[in-house]
Design an enzyme around this catalytic site. Structure first.
Site, PDB file in Angstrom:
ATOM      1  N   ASP A  12      12.710  14.307 -20.875  1.00 26.48           N
ATOM      2  CA  ASP A  12      12.391  15.547 -20.190  1.00 26.48           C
ATOM      3  C   ASP A  12      11.099  16.056 -20.839  1.00 26.48           C
ATOM      4  O   ASP A  12      10.710  15.597 -21.908  1.00 26.48           O
ATOM      5  CB  ASP A  12      13.544  16.544 -20.383  1.00 26.48           C
ATOM      6  CG  ASP A  12      13.256  17.889 -19.745  1.00 26.48           C
ATOM      7  OD1 ASP A  12      12.775  17.920 -18.598  1.00 26.48           O
ATOM      8  OD2 ASP A  12      13.501  18.917 -20.407  1.00 26.48           O
ATOM      9  N   ASP A  14       9.545  19.913 -20.728  1.00 25.19           N
ATOM     10  CA  ASP A  14       9.615  21.250 -21.320  1.00 25.19           C
ATOM     11  C   ASP A  14      10.859  21.381 -22.196  1.00 25.19           C
ATOM     12  O   ASP A  14      11.975  21.140 -21.752  1.00 25.19           O
ATOM     13  CB  ASP A  14       9.634  22.318 -20.227  1.00 25.19           C
ATOM     14  CG  ASP A  14       8.379  22.288 -19.356  1.00 25.19           C
ATOM     15  OD1 ASP A  14       7.354  21.746 -19.812  1.00 25.19           O
ATOM     16  OD2 ASP A  14       8.428  22.807 -18.229  1.00 25.19           O
ATOM     17  N   GLN A  57       9.887  20.619 -11.944  1.00 20.98           N
ATOM     18  CA  GLN A  57       8.708  21.499 -11.966  1.00 20.98           C
ATOM     19  C   GLN A  57       8.717  22.412 -10.742  1.00 20.98           C
ATOM     20  O   GLN A  57       7.800  22.382  -9.920  1.00 20.98           O
ATOM     21  CB  GLN A  57       7.425  20.660 -12.042  1.00 20.98           C
ATOM     22  CG  GLN A  57       7.253  19.895 -13.338  1.00 20.98           C
ATOM     23  CD  GLN A  57       7.052  20.821 -14.537  1.00 20.98           C
ATOM     24  OE1 GLN A  57       6.368  21.816 -14.449  1.00 20.98           O
ATOM     25  NE2 GLN A  57       7.678  20.481 -15.650  1.00 20.98           N
TER      26      GLN A  57
END
Length: 192
Positions: A12, A14, A57
């Site tokens: 992943d 973030d 996103q």
């Protein structure tokens, strides 16, 4: 080394590679790597691993940032990785929100299916068996788990909150951060 036989890790973005924000990471200036994360990626590359990023996103469809902003963030990541001898081999992202009910927004497995196809892991019912997926949220781990990937939770980003909530996929291994995961993997102490 052919793509089909290469070693792969799915990350992943973030909260795993860079700092997360409840207000979204919207620009290259706001994209700040977590301590040790870029060094971890470089170590994995140097050990023969290819790195695929799978990131929700939804800020794109919410119009918090543009596709050019997203490319600028990833350009910054690449520029910071290069002097360390690191690289990202592929980036998969879902621009949708939960309300769109797409197949690509984690925990849905769409991005994982695309990764399996890209890396020619198509010979099994669970084509990502043996591939670690590293995330800081339950949805990251669930998306990989359904495809057979081995789940690894890092305690950066939303990781501590995710751990406290429980309900992790069976066999989830816990690591302080991406560098701790990397060191454990390279010492052959990670189950894949």
């Amino acid at each position: 080394m052919s793509t089909g036989s290469s070693k792969l890790i799915i990350l992943d973005r973030d909260g795993v590679i860079n700092e997360d924000s409840d207000e979204y990471v919207k620009s290259a200036a706001e994209w700040v790597p977590l301590p040790g994360s870029l060094e971890a990626i470089a170590l994995l590359n140097q050990a023969g691993y290819q790195i695929a990023i799978a990131a929700n996103q939804s800020g794109l469809s919410r119009e918090y940032f543009t596709i050019n902003d997203l490319h600028a963030m990833h350009g910054k990541m690449d520029a910071l990785l290069k002097p360390l001898g690191g690289r990202i081999d592929s980036i998969f992202f879902c621009p949708h929100q939960d309300s769109h009910q797409c197949d690509c927004r984690k925990p849905a497995p769409g991005m994982m299916k695309e990764i399996a196809l890209r890396y020619k892991k198509i010979d099994k019912i669970k084509p990502l068996t043996g591939v670690p997926i590293v995330g800081d949220s339950l949805r990251d781990l669930q998306a990989g788990d359904v495809m057979g990937a081995s789940p690894h939770l890092v305690l950066t980003g939303k990781g501590e909150m995710t751990l406290a909530k429980g309900g992790l996929p069976e066999g989830t291994q816990i690591h302080a951060d991406l560098l701790a995961f990397t060191n454990t993997l390279l010492e052959n102490k990670v189950k894949t």
